[in-house]
Design an enzyme around this catalytic site. Structure first.
Site, PDB file in Angstrom:
ATOM      1  N   CYS A  87       0.809  -1.225   0.000  1.00 28.83           N
ATOM      2  CA  CYS A  87       0.000   0.000   0.000  1.00 28.83           C
ATOM      3  C   CYS A  87       0.840   1.273   0.000  1.00 28.83           C
ATOM      4  O   CYS A  87       0.351   2.334  -0.376  1.00 28.83           O
ATOM      5  CB  CYS A  87      -0.939   0.007   1.195  1.00 28.83           C
ATOM      6  SG  CYS A  87      -2.088  -1.379   1.213  1.00 28.83           S
ATOM      7  N   GLN A 104      -5.541  -8.672   5.986  1.00 30.00           N
ATOM      8  CA  GLN A 104      -5.539  -7.397   6.705  1.00 30.00           C
ATOM      9  C   GLN A 104      -6.798  -7.170   7.530  1.00 30.00           C
ATOM     10  O   GLN A 104      -6.756  -6.479   8.547  1.00 30.00           O
ATOM     11  CB  GLN A 104      -5.332  -6.242   5.720  1.00 30.00           C
ATOM     12  CG  GLN A 104      -3.947  -6.234   5.108  1.00 30.00           C
ATOM     13  CD  GLN A 104      -3.631  -4.946   4.369  1.00 30.00           C
ATOM     14  OE1 GLN A 104      -4.415  -3.986   4.390  1.00 30.00           O
ATOM     15  NE2 GLN A 104      -2.492  -4.909   3.710  1.00 30.00           N
ATOM     16  N   ARG A 151     -19.110  10.172   1.144  1.00 34.77           N
ATOM     17  CA  ARG A 151     -20.552  10.184   1.381  1.00 34.77           C
ATOM     18  C   ARG A 151     -20.873  11.215   2.456  1.00 34.77           C
ATOM     19  O   ARG A 151     -20.716  10.954   3.668  1.00 34.77           O
ATOM     20  CB  ARG A 151     -21.046   8.803   1.810  1.00 34.77           C
ATOM     21  CG  ARG A 151     -20.787   7.704   0.789  1.00 34.77           C
ATOM     22  CD  ARG A 151     -21.463   6.386   1.166  1.00 34.77           C
ATOM     23  NE  ARG A 151     -21.062   5.932   2.490  1.00 34.77           N
ATOM     24  CZ  ARG A 151     -19.975   5.213   2.731  1.00 34.77           C
ATOM     25  NH1 ARG A 151     -19.150   4.899   1.738  1.00 34.77           N
ATOM     26  NH2 ARG A 151     -19.685   4.819   3.958  1.00 34.77           N
ATOM     27  N   HIS A 176      -8.994   3.909  -1.305  1.00 31.61           N
ATOM     28  CA  HIS A 176      -7.635   3.369  -1.277  1.00 31.61           C
ATOM     29  C   HIS A 176      -7.342   2.687  -2.606  1.00 31.61           C
ATOM     30  O   HIS A 176      -7.785   1.569  -2.867  1.00 31.61           O
ATOM     31  CB  HIS A 176      -7.510   2.388  -0.116  1.00 31.61           C
ATOM     32  CG  HIS A 176      -6.164   1.755   0.028  1.00 31.61           C
ATOM     33  ND1 HIS A 176      -4.999   2.344  -0.423  1.00 31.61           N
ATOM     34  CD2 HIS A 176      -5.795   0.564   0.585  1.00 31.61           C
ATOM     35  CE1 HIS A 176      -3.980   1.561  -0.143  1.00 31.61           C
ATOM     36  NE2 HIS A 176      -4.437   0.472   0.457  1.00 31.61           N
ATOM     37  N   CYS A 190       0.515   2.196   6.485  1.00 26.78           N
ATOM     38  CA  CYS A 190       0.654   0.774   6.816  1.00 26.78           C
ATOM     39  C   CYS A 190       0.685  -0.023   5.516  1.00 26.78           C
ATOM     40  O   CYS A 190       0.093   0.373   4.507  1.00 26.78           O
ATOM     41  CB  CYS A 190      -0.495   0.314   7.712  1.00 26.78           C
ATOM     42  SG  CYS A 190      -2.145   0.615   7.045  1.00 26.78           S
ATOM     43  N   GLY A 227       1.166  -4.163   3.571  1.00 24.59           N
ATOM     44  CA  GLY A 227       1.038  -5.601   3.678  1.00 24.59           C
ATOM     45  C   GLY A 227       2.298  -6.255   4.205  1.00 24.59           C
ATOM     46  O   GLY A 227       3.416  -5.763   4.012  1.00 24.59           O
TER      47      GLY A 227
END
Length: 393
Positions: free
Chosen positions: A91, A151, A210, A348, A378, A380
């Site tokens: 990520c 995760q 949203r 993401h 953070c 993986g």
């Protein structure tokens, strides 16, 4: 050592990472190419002076295989002599790309580098890259005989370890949407978002924000990862992670123009920020998402700074439990954390998220008048990057 400065940094608006999302019809090469093209157009530089383009991409398979970064820069019309490479730090891939770019400039081996990232989650769903094969092998399995976890389980373990209630997680998720919606309404994303042409028209608004999100609405969602096997293995988990307090997977691309201060001056360009310090750490691959905590400690130590000297934080909201644990352990000021919302609202797009955070951080510092910003991601397998930047007048 030379200074590495950020001349400009841009991103696409998020598109839902599923068929029918706003960016679903855009090939990832074309998506990144459009961002690269608009980045050089905004700054007015000749792309021929770019020494390298370093791009983050996690799922380098199918349409994102074959070095998607090189393909994108050629599609953007860059001269053929400009090289490009694609990297995978999970990520944090494009945050790592920015670090590599800045380090090359600070070391004096390059003068102008573009750091970028792209991910099309709608065209290449999460897990596509594994092509249904074992990605761990026998020796890693020997080290972790009970098995590694995904995760979602890590996010649940963090919620359990720090004792976050479902209400706390949902409150933080609602905060993310509230802040992002307010920033969008005020036009605070206008300086970082570049439009993308799609068959349905121009896309320039984050599709995943949203404004109507309420804590009561989030409370009605069911847990995402509850499973008897994990319940038996981890009895401490109370299944509090839901789609509402997790980041939605999205499509997106982002890019930063990074160069030496001397080169910027020679070109008559005004740097917006400079890089101060970097860190990258490994952490427990079962807890997995706690890496931002030691990464933050390490980057602050390298910069010789305290947490209260940072004016704005961009901490990746993979799940609400991640920034909440980071906040608890660092003692940072909540009001300085993700002041424009985070990935729970903005989405993401894996390989693009690192430079997306950088774009938002630079613009927030300019808007608020803050001097120092810290971003951390953070990643993986239990890793994390952290970066400190300083806004320049």
């Amino acid at each position: 050592m030379r200074e590495a400065v950020i001349v400009d940094v841009v991103r696409t608006a998020s598109g839902k990472g599923k068929p029918g999302g706003a960016l679903f019809e855009v090939h990832p090469v074309d998506l990144l190419a459009s961002v690269l093209e608009q980045l050089v157009a905004r700054t007015g530089i000749d792309p021929a002076i770019v020494d390298d383009v370093i791009g983050g991409c996690v799922q380098q398979v199918g349409e994102q295989s074959g070095n998607v970064t090189r393909n994108a820069l050629l599609a953007a019309g860059f001269p053929e002599h400009v090289p490009g490479t694609s990297i995978d730090r999970q990520c944090g891939s494009s945050q790592q790309a920015a670090t590599f770019a800045a380090q090359a400039i600070m070391a004096g081996s390059q003068d102008v580098v573009i750091a970028c990232g792209v991910e099309s989650m709608s065209r290449l769903p999460l897990g596509t890259a594994a092509i249904e094969r074992d990605i761990h092998g026998s020796r890693l399995a020997e080290r972790y005989p009970d098995g590694l976890v995904h995760q979602g389980i890590s996010a649940e373990l963090i919620a359990a370890k720090w004792g976050f209630s479902r209400a706390e997680l949902d409150d933080f998720a609602a905060r993310s949407h509230e802040l992002a919606a307010a920033a969008a309404a005020d036009g605070r994303f206008d300086g970082e978002v570049v439009p993308i042409a799609t068959p349905a028209g121009e896309h320039r608004l984050d599709e995943t924000v949203r404004a109507s999100t309420t804590r009561a609405g989030l409370a009605g969602l069911n847990p995402s990862f509850e499973h008897p096997r994990y319940a038996e293995r981890f009895p401490e988990i109370e299944w509090r992670i839901t789609p509402g307090n997790s980041s939605p997977l999205t499509d997106g691309a982002s890019a930063a123009l990074i160069m030496s201060k001397e080169k910027a001056d020679a070109l008559g360009l005004r740097p917006r920020a400079r890089f101060v310090a970097f860190s990258v750490v490994g952490d427990d691959p079962i807890m997995m998402l706690t890496g931002p905590i030691p990464a933050t400690a390490k980057v602050l130590d390298r910069a010789g700074m305290r947490i209260d000297e940072i004016d704005a934080f961009e901490v990746h909201e993979a799940f609400a439990s991640v920034p909440l644990a980071w906040l608890r352990e660092t003692g940072a000021d909540l009001d300085r954390l993700n002041p424009r919302g985070g990935a729970i609202a903005l989405g993401h797009a894996l390989g693009s998220s690192g430079t997306r955070l950088l774009a938002t951080l630079v613009n927030e510092l300019e808007h608020s008048g803050g001097r120092f910003g810290l971003q951390t991601m953070c990643e993986g397998a239990g890793m994390a990057n952290a970066t400190i930047i300083e806004r320049l007048d």
